[in-house]
Design a protein around this motif. Structure first.
Motif, PDB file in Angstrom:
ATOM      1  N   PHE A  79       9.882  -0.403  14.443  1.00  0.00           N
ATOM      2  CA  PHE A  79       9.395  -0.297  13.075  1.00  0.00           C
ATOM      3  C   PHE A  79      10.500   0.168  12.138  1.00  0.00           C
ATOM      4  O   PHE A  79      11.150   1.176  12.394  1.00  0.00           O
ATOM      5  CB  PHE A  79       8.243   0.718  12.984  1.00  0.00           C
ATOM      6  N   ASP A  80      10.666  -0.573  11.045  1.00  0.00           N
ATOM      7  CA  ASP A  80      11.420  -0.042   9.923  1.00  0.00           C
ATOM      8  C   ASP A  80      10.371   0.495   8.948  1.00  0.00           C
ATOM      9  O   ASP A  80       9.161   0.377   9.189  1.00  0.00           O
ATOM     10  CB  ASP A  80      12.344  -1.093   9.303  1.00  0.00           C
ATOM     11  N   LEU A  81      10.809   1.107   7.871  1.00  0.00           N
ATOM     12  CA  LEU A  81       9.864   1.722   6.938  1.00  0.00           C
ATOM     13  C   LEU A  81       8.911   0.684   6.349  1.00  0.00           C
ATOM     14  O   LEU A  81       7.708   0.939   6.225  1.00  0.00           O
ATOM     15  CB  LEU A  81      10.616   2.467   5.823  1.00  0.00           C
ATOM     16  N   ALA A  82       9.411  -0.491   6.016  1.00  0.00           N
ATOM     17  CA  ALA A  82       8.557  -1.525   5.423  1.00  0.00           C
ATOM     18  C   ALA A  82       7.454  -1.958   6.388  1.00  0.00           C
ATOM     19  O   ALA A  82       6.308  -2.151   5.982  1.00  0.00           O
ATOM     20  CB  ALA A  82       9.396  -2.724   4.995  1.00  0.00           C
ATOM     21  N   LEU A  83       7.768  -2.093   7.667  1.00  0.00           N
ATOM     22  CA  LEU A  83       6.756  -2.494   8.636  1.00  0.00           C
ATOM     23  C   LEU A  83       5.725  -1.382   8.825  1.00  0.00           C
ATOM     24  O   LEU A  83       4.529  -1.653   8.912  1.00  0.00           O
ATOM     25  CB  LEU A  83       7.400  -2.882   9.971  1.00  0.00           C
ATOM     26  N   LEU A  84       6.171  -0.136   8.859  1.00  0.00           N
ATOM     27  CA  LEU A  84       5.211   0.983   8.936  1.00  0.00           C
ATOM     28  C   LEU A  84       4.290   0.975   7.726  1.00  0.00           C
ATOM     29  O   LEU A  84       3.084   1.189   7.852  1.00  0.00           O
ATOM     30  CB  LEU A  84       5.940   2.321   9.013  1.00  0.00           C
ATOM     31  N   LYS A  85       4.859   0.721   6.551  1.00  0.00           N
ATOM     32  CA  LYS A  85       4.055   0.715   5.333  1.00  0.00           C
ATOM     33  C   LYS A  85       3.068  -0.449   5.289  1.00  0.00           C
ATOM     34  O   LYS A  85       2.124  -0.426   4.493  1.00  0.00           O
ATOM     35  CB  LYS A  85       4.959   0.681   4.096  1.00  0.00           C
ATOM     36  N   SER A  86       3.278  -1.468   6.111  1.00  0.00           N
ATOM     37  CA  SER A  86       2.343  -2.597   6.147  1.00  0.00           C
ATOM     38  C   SER A  86       1.080  -2.267   6.952  1.00  0.00           C
ATOM     39  O   SER A  86       0.102  -3.002   6.893  1.00  0.00           O
ATOM     40  CB  SER A  86       3.026  -3.845   6.718  1.00  0.00           C
ATOM     41  N   LEU A  87       1.115  -1.173   7.700  1.00  0.00           N
ATOM     42  CA  LEU A  87      -0.053  -0.718   8.461  1.00  0.00           C
ATOM     43  C   LEU A  87      -0.967   0.080   7.531  1.00  0.00           C
ATOM     44  O   LEU A  87      -0.562   0.457   6.430  1.00  0.00           O
ATOM     45  CB  LEU A  87       0.397   0.133   9.646  1.00  0.00           C
ATOM     46  N   PRO A  88      -2.204   0.366   7.966  1.00  0.00           N
ATOM     47  CA  PRO A  88      -3.087   1.180   7.117  1.00  0.00           C
ATOM     48  C   PRO A  88      -2.415   2.490   6.710  1.00  0.00           C
ATOM     49  O   PRO A  88      -1.651   3.084   7.473  1.00  0.00           O
ATOM     50  CB  PRO A  88      -4.292   1.441   8.022  1.00  0.00           C
ATOM     51  N   VAL A  89      -2.709   2.927   5.500  1.00  0.00           N
ATOM     52  CA  VAL A  89      -2.087   4.119   4.925  1.00  0.00           C
ATOM     53  C   VAL A  89      -3.168   5.169   4.659  1.00  0.00           C
ATOM     54  O   VAL A  89      -4.277   4.834   4.240  1.00  0.00           O
ATOM     55  CB  VAL A  89      -1.388   3.778   3.585  1.00  0.00           C
ATOM     56  N   ARG A  90      -2.812   6.416   4.915  1.00  0.00           N
ATOM     57  CA  ARG A  90      -3.706   7.520   4.568  1.00  0.00           C
ATOM     58  C   ARG A  90      -2.874   8.623   3.927  1.00  0.00           C
ATOM     59  O   ARG A  90      -1.732   8.852   4.311  1.00  0.00           O
ATOM     60  CB  ARG A  90      -4.436   8.051   5.796  1.00  0.00           C
ATOM     61  N   VAL A  91      -3.465   9.281   2.961  1.00  0.00           N
ATOM     62  CA  VAL A  91      -2.833  10.424   2.302  1.00  0.00           C
ATOM     63  C   VAL A  91      -3.595  11.670   2.728  1.00  0.00           C
ATOM     64  O   VAL A  91      -4.826  11.694   2.728  1.00  0.00           O
ATOM     65  CB  VAL A  91      -2.861  10.266   0.766  1.00  0.00           C
ATOM     66  N   LEU A  92      -2.843  12.687   3.090  1.00  0.00           N
ATOM     67  CA  LEU A  92      -3.406  13.948   3.561  1.00  0.00           C
ATOM     68  C   LEU A  92      -2.786  15.070   2.741  1.00  0.00           C
ATOM     69  O   LEU A  92      -1.565  15.121   2.589  1.00  0.00           O
ATOM     70  CB  LEU A  92      -3.061  14.117   5.051  1.00  0.00           C
ATOM     71  N   VAL A  93      -3.620  15.932   2.195  1.00  0.00           N
ATOM     72  CA  VAL A  93      -3.124  17.110   1.486  1.00  0.00           C
ATOM     73  C   VAL A  93      -3.478  18.311   2.352  1.00  0.00           C
ATOM     74  O   VAL A  93      -4.657  18.556   2.633  1.00  0.00           O
ATOM     75  CB  VAL A  93      -3.737  17.237   0.076  1.00  0.00           C
TER      76      VAL A  93
END
Length: 181
Positions: free
Chosen positions: A64-78
């Protein structure tokens, strides 16, 4: 629908229904052949996943490069962490989505950090405890000097069970590789 007990047409119809039922049961019992992952988009490889995985995009592993990771589902956690002051925003791939993307069939992940630290964590930590493979800290990419490029983070503020030494040890920063067993 009522099937005729006798006659050729009734027998053929019953056989077709039985074949469909058996075929459906076989599809449930044996997963489909794994599809290969997309190739990295040309950026630097920041995560390699190997071991008991079905979906690869390179020499026996998932890269995985960053772009491929970003193509997967994304979640934001605070959340707060023991290593940072106050609540921060962590953006990344849910561990559950990452293991699904690579077709992980094992029960344990060994996570490796750039500083030679490694730890085993259950594959279930994604689903059960909300683990996230983070690539943005407060909206910014992380450098190796800032716990990057990747960091496994748990929702420490929201889930009391994750506030223990066990989960703190599993929160690997400088993450660069995982092996599924």
């Amino acid at each position: 629908m009522r099937l005729a007990k006798g006659g050729t047409a009734g027998r053929k119809l019953r056989r077709r229904i039985a074949a469909i039922a058996i075929g459906g049961a076989l599809l449930l019992a044996f997963p489909a052949v794994a599809e290969p992952l997309q190739k990295p988009h040309g950026g630097e490889i920041i995560l390699t996943v190997s071991g008991a995985i079905a979906n690869t995009n390179g020499d026996g592993g998932a890269f995985f490069d960053l772009a491929l990771l970003k193509s997967l589902p994304v979640r934001v956690l605070v959340t707060e962490t023991p290593w940072t002051k106050g609540r921060h925003e962590f953006t990344g791939v849910p561990l559950e989505a990452l293991v699904a993307a690579v077709g992980a069939s094992g029960k344990t992940i060994t996570a490796y950090a750039l500083n030679d630290y490694s730890v085993d964590l259950p594959v279930e930590d994604g689903k059960r405890h909300g683990a996230l493979v983070v690539y943005l800290f407060d909206g910014q990419p992380m450098l190796p000097s800032d716990r990057g490029p990747l960091w496994i983070v748990y929702p420490f503020s929201d889930r009391k069970e994750t506030r223990s030494e066990t989960f703190y040890q599993r929160a690997v920063w400088n993450l660069y590789a995982m092996t599924v067993r």
